[in-house]
Design a protein around this motif. Structure first.
Motif, mmCIF file in Angstrom:
data_model
loop_
_atom_site.group_PDB
_atom_site.id
_atom_site.type_symbol
_atom_site.label_atom_id
_atom_site.label_comp_id
_atom_site.label_asym_id
_atom_site.label_seq_id
_atom_site.Cartn_x
_atom_site.Cartn_y
_atom_site.Cartn_z
ATOM 1 N N LEU A 1 -7.124 1.845 -6.389
ATOM 2 C CA LEU A 1 -7.228 0.999 -5.199
ATOM 3 C C LEU A 1 -7.629 -0.425 -5.574
ATOM 4 O O LEU A 1 -7.193 -1.388 -4.939
ATOM 5 C CB LEU A 1 -8.223 1.588 -4.211
ATOM 6 C CG LEU A 1 -7.736 2.795 -3.413
ATOM 7 C CD1 LEU A 1 -8.892 3.393 -2.624
ATOM 8 C CD2 LEU A 1 -6.605 2.406 -2.473
ATOM 9 N N GLY B 154 0.823 -1.202 0.000
ATOM 10 C CA GLY B 154 0.000 0.000 0.000
ATOM 11 C C GLY B 154 0.856 1.250 0.000
ATOM 12 O O GLY B 154 0.608 2.194 -0.758
ATOM 13 N N ASP C 163 -3.318 6.929 2.926
ATOM 14 C CA ASP C 163 -2.075 7.495 2.406
ATOM 15 C C ASP C 163 -2.279 8.067 1.009
ATOM 16 O O ASP C 163 -1.723 9.108 0.651
ATOM 17 C CB ASP C 163 -0.999 6.412 2.385
ATOM 18 C CG ASP C 163 0.398 6.968 2.560
ATOM 19 O OD1 ASP C 163 0.554 8.205 2.573
ATOM 20 O OD2 ASP C 163 1.344 6.164 2.695
ATOM 21 N N LEU C 164 -3.078 7.388 0.191
ATOM 22 C CA LEU C 164 -3.321 7.869 -1.170
ATOM 23 C C LEU C 164 -4.091 9.183 -1.183
ATOM 24 O O LEU C 164 -3.787 10.082 -1.975
ATOM 25 C CB LEU C 164 -4.077 6.809 -1.971
ATOM 26 C CG LEU C 164 -4.473 7.197 -3.400
ATOM 27 C CD1 LEU C 164 -3.261 7.641 -4.210
ATOM 28 C CD2 LEU C 164 -5.198 6.042 -4.090
ATOM 29 N N LYS D 239 0.835 3.382 -3.528
ATOM 30 C CA LYS D 239 0.068 4.630 -3.474
ATOM 31 C C LYS D 239 0.915 5.769 -4.028
ATOM 32 O O LYS D 239 0.379 6.755 -4.548
ATOM 33 C CB LYS D 239 -0.426 4.921 -2.053
ATOM 34 C CG LYS D 239 0.655 5.179 -1.020
ATOM 35 C CD LYS D 239 1.152 6.605 -0.982
ATOM 36 C CE LYS D 239 2.402 6.706 -0.148
ATOM 37 N NZ LYS D 239 3.002 8.044 -0.174
ATOM 38 N N GLY E 38 -3.227 2.395 2.807
ATOM 39 C CA GLY E 38 -3.632 2.380 1.415
ATOM 40 C C GLY E 38 -4.420 3.632 1.070
ATOM 41 O O GLY E 38 -3.867 4.640 0.645
ATOM 42 N N ILE F 221 -8.463 7.294 -8.297
ATOM 43 C CA ILE F 221 -8.227 6.816 -6.931
ATOM 44 C C ILE F 221 -8.987 5.521 -6.687
ATOM 45 O O ILE F 221 -8.432 4.542 -6.157
ATOM 46 C CB ILE F 221 -8.630 7.896 -5.907
ATOM 47 C CG1 ILE F 221 -7.595 9.042 -5.913
ATOM 48 C CG2 ILE F 221 -8.738 7.298 -4.505
ATOM 49 C CD1 ILE F 221 -7.972 10.218 -5.033
#
Length: 328
Positions: free
Chosen positions: A219, A187, A244-245, A191, A241, A215
């Motif tokens: 994912l 992740g 943080d993204l 990301k 994941g 996004i």
């Protein structure tokens, strides 16, 4: 395990300094170790790291050293150097790390050339030590300023994860323990690739709707990648994941986002003059691994090819938008 272990942080960049700062504010016996003796002396005298974290005061309890031997006797050692430097650092520091020492990887990436996870790399170089991973949404400046931040620390066992979370957390810095080291690492690494993609969309002025779509679909492919490596797909919906993204894919503090903006605006990275971009390494590595394992990773593949110059942004968008329509 000692409830109040001595902590050493290797790497006096922004993130290493921030982690050392919050640990020292709550744990007390913390040493920040840097390679540049003059810079270390300046930090010790000024109680600041002006190059990495300008204007931020460091706790009076934080110690500094330019001698790697200062890690001797530390119960927890944070590796806060870039991902591609982790193997060399582990190899050189191995004689100084006692068996059972907890070594925490504080970089987000995969090893270039091998495609291996950093836990695999360090377990090879540091047998007999507890290798953990710290990841999630946290900019160094926010952490060092004492702004509320929550991240994840993944260890081999729940007991070790809980102990590390307790030892490294503070009033404004909260760590959630996990045992999914694979999902947390991937992740954190991928990301960065998706944040570059978000930047490309912004630089090419493709709109916020396109960013939201990227996004969510990013994912989905990250979840496939994690599951194929034996991790838990659900981990990508958590802090390491999605959390943080959202941070790195929307904030201009993110090097990966700014790098992507340059790509989207200029068509290449020739004009990029910023710092190291971990996602640029991760894109190439992940794309190659996905091809070997037969994992469908269209966004990651597109980012890797845009970075290496074999695909232009306009063509990449066209290819992504004309893929066969399937169930979400």
């Amino acid at each position: 395990m000692s409830s109040t272990p001595r902590i050493a942080v290797i790497g006096a960049g922004a993130f290493g300094t921030a982690l050392a700062s919050v640990a020292a504010a709550s744990a007390g016996d913390v040493t920040l170790i840097g390679r540049d003796a003059a810079a270390v002396d300046l930090m010790r005298a000024s109680r600041r790291n002006e190059k990495a974290l300008p204007g931020i005061d460091l706790p009076p309890t934080l110690s500094f050293s330019a001698d790697a031997a200062a890690i001797r006797g530390a119960g927890i050692v944070l590796f806060a150097m870039p991902s591609q430097a982790q193997r060399e650092a582990a190899r050189s520091l191995a004689p100084l790390l006692a068996p059972g020492t907890a070594v925490v990887i504080c970089a987000k990436g995969m090893e270039k050339g091998t495609g291996r996870l950093l836990t695999e790399v360090l377990e090879e170089e540091l047998p007999g030590r507890e290798i953990a991973v710290l990841s999630g949404p946290g900019f160094a400046a926010d952490i060092a300023k004492g702004l509320p931040t929550a991240m994840v620390i993944a260890a081999r066992t729940a007991e070790t994860g809980a102990w590390l979370a307790q030892a490294l957390s503070g009033p404004t810095f909260r760590l959630y323990p996990s045992t999914d080291r694979i999902g947390v690492q991937l992740g954190g690494a991928l990301k960065n690739v998706l944040a570059i993609a978000c930047g490309i969309i912004e630089g090419a002025e493709l709109g916020d709707s396109a960013r939201a779509a990227l996004i969510s679909r990013g994912l989905a492919e990250l979840s496939r990648f994690v599951a194929a490596h034996g991790g838990e797909g659900a981990t990508v919906t958590g802090l390491s994941g999605l959390g943080d993204l959202v941070l790195t894919g929307t904030s201009h503090q993110s090097r990966n986002l700014r790098f992507g903006i340059a790509l989207g605006r200029d068509g290449d990275a020739a004009g990029w003059s910023g710092d190291l971009v971990e996602g640029a390494f991760a894109a190439s590595v992940a794309s190659g691994v996905a091809a070997q394992k037969g994992i469908d990773m269209p966004i990651t593949d597109a980012v890797a090819r845009i970075i290496d110059g074999s695909l232009d942004v306009k063509t990449a968008i066209g290819q992504l938008m004309t893929r066969p329509i399937t169930q979400e």
